[in-house]
Design a protein around this motif. Structure first.
Motif, short mmCIF file in Angstrom:
data_model
loop_
_atom_site.label_atom_id
_atom_site.label_comp_id
_atom_site.label_asym_id
_atom_site.label_seq_id
_atom_site.Cartn_x
_atom_site.Cartn_y
_atom_site.Cartn_z
N ILE A 143 0.85 -1.20 0.00
CA ILE A 143 0.00 0.00 0.00
C ILE A 143 0.88 1.24 0.00
N LEU A 144 0.41 2.28 -0.67
CA LEU A 144 1.13 3.56 -0.66
C LEU A 144 1.31 4.04 0.79
N THR A 145 2.47 4.57 1.08
CA THR A 145 2.74 5.02 2.44
C THR A 145 1.77 6.13 2.87
N ALA A 146 1.32 6.94 1.90
CA ALA A 146 0.37 8.01 2.22
C ALA A 146 -0.94 7.43 2.74
N PRO A 179 7.10 -1.49 9.28
CA PRO A 179 7.66 -0.15 9.50
C PRO A 179 8.54 0.37 8.37
N SER A 180 9.03 -0.50 7.51
CA SER A 180 9.94 -0.06 6.45
C SER A 180 9.24 -0.12 5.09
N ALA A 181 9.55 0.84 4.25
CA ALA A 181 8.93 0.94 2.93
C ALA A 181 9.94 0.55 1.85
N PHE A 182 9.45 0.45 0.63
CA PHE A 182 10.29 0.15 -0.52
C PHE A 182 9.79 0.98 -1.71
N THR A 183 10.65 1.14 -2.69
CA THR A 183 10.31 1.95 -3.86
C THR A 183 9.90 1.05 -5.02
N ARG A 184 8.79 1.43 -5.67
CA ARG A 184 8.32 0.69 -6.84
C ARG A 184 7.93 1.67 -7.93
N GLN A 242 6.45 5.13 -3.02
CA GLN A 242 6.90 4.53 -1.77
C GLN A 242 5.73 3.69 -1.23
N ARG A 243 6.03 2.42 -1.04
CA ARG A 243 4.98 1.50 -0.59
C ARG A 243 5.44 0.71 0.63
N VAL A 244 4.46 0.19 1.36
CA VAL A 244 4.74 -0.57 2.56
C VAL A 244 3.81 -1.78 2.60
#
Length: 272
Positions: free
Chosen positions: A217-220, A251-256, A265-267
């Motif tokens: 899911i998008l971090t926003a 708690p950590s995100a990744f870039t897609r 930025q997604r988590v």
């Protein structure tokens, strides 16, 4: 001229704000069966989808004699045994912690149910308490699964040292058995009989009766999601919708890169 309009009845209700994303199901408890030491193995007859029972022999390994006489190999096997024993102690502590957590959540659920009758607690509080009981039940189940796996690791390490049953088994070889009941997800070594190195992954087994859903899911949007939030799972292959609850927002995100070429930025969000 009269103007055509749409009309509807005005009613009072709850406003539902949703985040809609695709996810995938995964087994909560997976175990990769690996070779405890180098030796000659027979061909694995299992295929993906086959069911295995706890203690069922998967394959047989005849240890190579020369490596067992090597001091470094023996030291590695002893270290593996020590690590397996420590893992069993850790798994036992996890089972005890999960048991205590489940008992506490059951007492809390009973207390809230009593408060509902007096009007002090709401039905939402009851649903939250019931979700916590179910979540703690699954945690206890996962802890027991891990304890079985650790026990099998310890048995394999003992077999590698020739200590199982109090007699050497280097010449006879020994069976690698399934640590838990479940289904075969993948056979990682499908070739014919031959030499296998210590630590080589052989078979992946999982308990498919306990599944979870992973959604990125998008971090926003993820910052507005809390553990315990209710979810509706649709288009899962059957009729109707399944009801789930968010267990964890990582708690950590990744870039897609999106389909439009935009970095996002997604988590990961884990759903029971």
């Amino acid at each position: 001229k009269p103007i055509i309009v749409d009309i509807a009845s005005v009613t009072r209700g709850d406003m539902r704000v949703t985040v809609d994303e695709d996810g995938k199901t995964e087994a909560k408890n997976r175990y990769v069966l690996s070779a405890p030491l180098s030796g000659n193995m027979n061909r694995i007859r299992l295929k993906a989808g086959d069911e295995v029972a706890e203690g069922e022999p998967i394959l047989r390994i005849v240890p190579a004699v020369a490596p067992l006489l090597d001091k470094r190999t023996k030291a590695n096997a002893e270290a593996r045994l020590a690590a397996a024993k420590a893992g069993m102690q850790l798994a036992g502590a996890e089972v005890a912690r999960a048991t205590a957590g489940l008992e506490q959540s059951q007492r809390e659920a009973a207390r809230i149910s009593a408060l509902v009758k007096t009007g002090v607690a709401s039905q939402s509080d009851v649903e939250t308490a019931d979700f916590l009981v179910k979540s703690r039940t699954e945690e206890l189940r996962a802890a027991r699964f891990s304890a079985k796996v650790r026990k099998q690791d310890e048995a394999s390490a003992r077999a590698a040292l020739g200590l199982l049953g109090g007699k050497p088994q280097a010449e006879e070889g020994f069976d690698i058995v399934a640590p838990v009941s479940g289904k075969v997800l993948r056979v990682l070594r499908e070739d014919q009989d031959g030499l296998v190195a210590a630590g080589t992954p052989l078979v992946e087994i999982a308990d498919l009766s306990a599944l979870e859903i992973t959604v990125d899911i998008l971090t926003a949007d993820a910052v507005h999601i809390r553990p315990g939030a209710k979810t509706r799972i649709v288009r899962w292959g059957g009729s109707g919708a399944l009801i789930g609850h968010v267990r964890r927002v990582e708690p950590s995100a990744f870039t897609r890169i999106s389909a439009l070429g935009v970095e996002e930025q997604r988590v990961f969000v884990i759903i029971d």
